[in-house]
Design an enzyme around this catalytic site. Structure first.
Site, PDB file in Angstrom:
ATOM      1  N   GLU A   1       0.789  -1.223   0.000  1.00  0.00           N
ATOM      2  CA  GLU A   1       0.000   0.000   0.000  1.00  0.00           C
ATOM      3  C   GLU A   1       0.826   1.282   0.000  1.00  0.00           C
ATOM      4  O   GLU A   1       0.402   2.286  -0.570  1.00  0.00           O
ATOM      5  CB  GLU A   1      -0.931   0.017   1.232  1.00  0.00           C
ATOM      6  CG  GLU A   1      -2.024  -1.023   1.206  1.00  0.00           C
ATOM      7  CD  GLU A   1      -3.168  -0.643   0.288  1.00  0.00           C
ATOM      8  OE1 GLU A   1      -3.118   0.455  -0.295  1.00  0.00           O
ATOM      9  OE2 GLU A   1      -4.099  -1.452   0.132  1.00  0.00           O
TER      10      GLU A   1
ATOM     11  N   SER B   1     -25.069 -27.413  54.522  1.00  0.00           N
ATOM     12  CA  SER B   1     -24.163 -27.567  55.670  1.00  0.00           C
ATOM     13  C   SER B   1     -22.882 -26.751  55.549  1.00  0.00           C
ATOM     14  O   SER B   1     -21.971 -26.926  56.364  1.00  0.00           O
ATOM     15  CB  SER B   1     -23.797 -29.049  55.828  1.00  0.00           C
ATOM     16  OG  SER B   1     -24.935 -29.835  56.113  1.00  0.00           O
TER      17      SER B   1
END
Length: 715
Positions: free
Chosen positions: A111, A371
């Protein structure tokens, strides 16, 4: 132009200053006129261009800085990203550290070869594009630099005209002045379109390849370079053939430039192109949702989560939930109890699983604990000094008013050591101890340590809370169990890494009592095929088989597991020991590290068999069954008074702290911070060696097991 005018002015001055210079009054006027016209024209053009540039306004960098909110783990790895308000995925990126270097090389070679040397506009590229247009009769390349493309992304326009190109050039020059090359590249890689609602290389790499762009194959690199040129016409999910052709053109260009060998290009061209987008990362979604709600308008949120452990426990939750049934959910929390940092947060097996109410965070849902509160009952009993892990306690039918607790298997074990009573999770001994400790005191202590219990409106704590008759959250249970592992102090849990300073530890129970509870839980029989004596843990099953729990810890981590239906419906046979405990042990195994040893016994811990315990500690009797001789009054410590402040004595070793009691049955044993220091004399008094400065707990037990305790401060 200004320089040109200055040079012209200087020439005119020089001529006027030289009297010998030839003068041509008649021929000078046309030249001056032409120069004046040219200067005026240039000035007008300059003013027009300047006005046009001013009309462009400032660079619209503010909108470009709007990105998707990302939530990362403690190491900066992506856990979850949120789309922007308009549905776009735009993830910020730092090219130098987060993008494959080969991608950057191919991108710039394809590019913008002179990206690092031009000033935003590349005259050579523009000249080449113009020549190609003249010779070929159509646009072959646009001549745009990366900076010009960024300018177009900042101000998107559909038309392709000379004015639009000039605008890009001007903006590119402005960008080069305002930003560094690295910042320009970062911003371009954040805004570049990749088709659909994907913007930026990170969003594209995650959606198309399911990974960050830090390590890309050559085929993936070429594809990501090709897509922004025509993102909609090359969308992988719609036009994979066009995307593949564009990728191959990038590869061939690299071969022509000598940046890539033909063999490597051919191998990359043979790689298939994915046709379906992958889902964005969705790790720790409940923790991320909570962080987003707490921290507003922050693009990057860092959590204490460890992505490796989080991923492992999420997979474990999915596997176990699938095996347990289509309506069963699993939640887990893994905590570094030293710092209080949450390392893994699994709120459900699947965030989008509607049948399991996947978006409900079950780590913060109020459920019956079964518990799992028993260790704290025993901890307070150890702290008060009226029972020891080796003390004997009765497991037999007993009634507390109208309340008659029974064991889970509807049987009774008879007389057992306190240690075994906790390891076997016997209900009657736990309720007997809670009756002695006091339900309100237990609730207050847990609330003080950051674990408030949820009771029905206007209902006071009662004995049933010891067996699950209250509401609690997995988040709070993990925090409280971490306090046992820390020898009595709790670190409040936190998940935000950067927004909150670590809180101060909260007091849970006495150091010796915490060690005793942890040492007892370490001996709890493990589930099938698990190794014993490595993890201290406790299980719990709520009434009606609605919740199964297992919470455990080693010297480093605390992990809590909840299993059940989010709607609270019963699940016959859902028991903590068989449903939750195996998940707990598997979770510790998936940490990838051997369990760390628990802390050693602190100073003052009484290590003795039952036969060598002080007489009152050898056997526990419920308060209603304490035997007395004649008219013996209740045991009470008369001096020092509870809450007294006592001045510290010298270091001469002479006993200086008197203790006096009334009532009770002799012989009587005195304990200082849980450690026996001898018996009272016939006058029910004794001089004690003064404890170290700070809080000290003085307990007196008589021959029938009655006890009284005061806490004083030595200062």
């Amino acid at each position: 132009m200004a320089g040109l005018l200055r040079r012209v002015a200087c020439a005119r001055t020089a001529r006027s200053a030289d009297p010998g210079a030839p003068r041509n009054d008649g021929g000078g006027h046309p030249v001056r006129t032409i120069l004046n016209v040219v200067a005026g024209f240039v000035a007008l053009v300059f003013l027009a261009i300047s006005g046009w540039m001013i009309a462009l306004g400032p660079l619209p960098l503010g909108d470009a800085q709007q990105v998707s909110t990302t939530v990362v783990d403690r190491h900066g790895k992506l856990l979850r990203a949120y789309a922007m308000a308009d549905g776009r995925w735009r993830l910020p990126v730092e090219a130098a550290s987060e993008v494959d270097p080969r991608y950057l090389q191919v991108l710039l070679a394809y590019e913008d070869k002179r990206f690092h040397s031009h000033v935003g506009v590349d005259p050579l590229a523009i000249g080449r594009a113009a020549l190609q247009f003249v010779t070929d009769g159509h646009i072959v390349s646009g001549g745009s630099t990366i900076t010009m493309q960024l300018a177009r992304l900042l101000e998107p326009r559909r038309e392709r005209s000379l004015t639009a190109k000039l605008r890009q050039m001007v903006r590119a020059l402005e960008l080069e002045v305002r930003l560094s090359k690295q910042q320009i590249l970062d911003l371009y890689l954040t805004l570049a379109p990749f088709g659909g609602n994907l913007e930026g290389i990170r969003a594209a790499s995650l959606a198309y390849f399911g990974k960050e762009p830090k390590r890309l194959t050559l085929a993936e690199t070429a594809l990501l370079v090709a897509l922004p040129q025509s993102p909609e016409r090359r969308r992988l999910d719609r036009y994979p053939d066009e995307a593949r052709a564009a990728r191959d053109r990038v590869l061939q260009r690299m071969v022509q430039q000598g940046a890539l060998s033909a063999d490597d290009a051919a191998q990359a061209e043979a790689a298939p192109v994915e046709r379906l987008r992958k889902p964005m990362p969705m790790l720790a979604p409940h923790a991320a949702d909570q962080a987003i709600a707490m921290v507003k308008d922050t693009p990057l949120i860092r959590l204490t989560i460890d992505i490796g452990l989080q991923r492992a426990l999420e997979a474990l939750a999915r596997d176990r939930a699938a095996a347990l049934g289509s309506d069963i959910s699993v939640a887990m929390l893994a905590v570094d109890h030293t710092s209080g940092e949450v390392l893994a947060h699994v709120g459900s097996p699947g965030y989008f699983d509607e049948r399991r109410a996947g978006q409900v965070d079950m780590t913060r849902a109020v459920r019956s604990p079964g518990s799992t509160l028993k260790p704290f009952i025993y901890g307070l009993a150890f702290e008060d000094g009226f029972v020891h892990p080796e003390s004997l306690i009765d497991d037999r039918p007993i009634r507390f008013g109208v309340y008659a607790p029974e064991n889970f298997d509807m049987t009774f074990q008879g007389t057992v050591p306190v240690r075994k009573a906790l390891q076997l999770s016997l209900n009657v001994p736990a309720i007997a101890l809670l009756d002695r400790v006091g339900p309100s005191r237990l609730a207050a202590r847990l609330k003080q340590a950051g674990g408030p219990l949820v009771l029905p409106k206007e209902e006071a704590p009662g004995l049933a809370m010891g067996l699950g008759g209250v509401g609690v959250r997995l988040h709070d249970l993990a925090q409280l169990y971490g306090g046992i592992a820390r020898l009595g102090t709790v670190m409040p849990l936190r998940e935000l890494a950067d927004h909150a300073a670590p809180a101060e530890p909260l007091r849970l129970i006495d150091q010796v009592a915490a060690w005793q509870v942890g040492h007892v839980l370490l001996g709890t029989p493990p589930p099938d095929n698990a190794v014993a004596n490595r993890i201290a843990f406790k299980t719990g099953t709520s009434y009606g088989y609605r919740d199964a729990w297992s919470v455990g810890f080693d010297g480093r981590l605390t992990i809590g597991v909840w299993v059940g239906r989010p709607d609270g419906a019963p699940v016959p046979g859902l028991v903590g020991r068989t449903a939750a405990a195996p998940i707990l042990f598997d979770a510790f195994a998936r940490t990838g590290r051997l369990p760390a040893p628990l802390p050693k016994a602190p100073r003052g811990a009484l290590l003795a068999s039952n036969a060598k315990l002080p007489l009152p500690l050898r056997r526990f009797r419920p308060a209603g069954e304490l035997l007395r001789t004649g008219d013996a009054a209740a045991l009470r410590i008369q001096f020092p008074l509870n809450g007294s402040r006592i001045e510290a004595a010298g270091d001469d070793g002479v006993p200086s702290l008197p203790i006096k009691v009334s009532g009770g049955v002799t012989p009587m044993t005195v304990l200082v911070n849980g450690v026996s220091v001898g018996e009272l004399d016939s006058r029910r008094q004794r001089l004690l060696n003064q404890p170290q400065p700070g809080f000290a707990r003085l307990t007196v037990l008589d021959a029938m097991g009655a006890a009284d305790t005061v806490v004083v401060r030595i200062q």
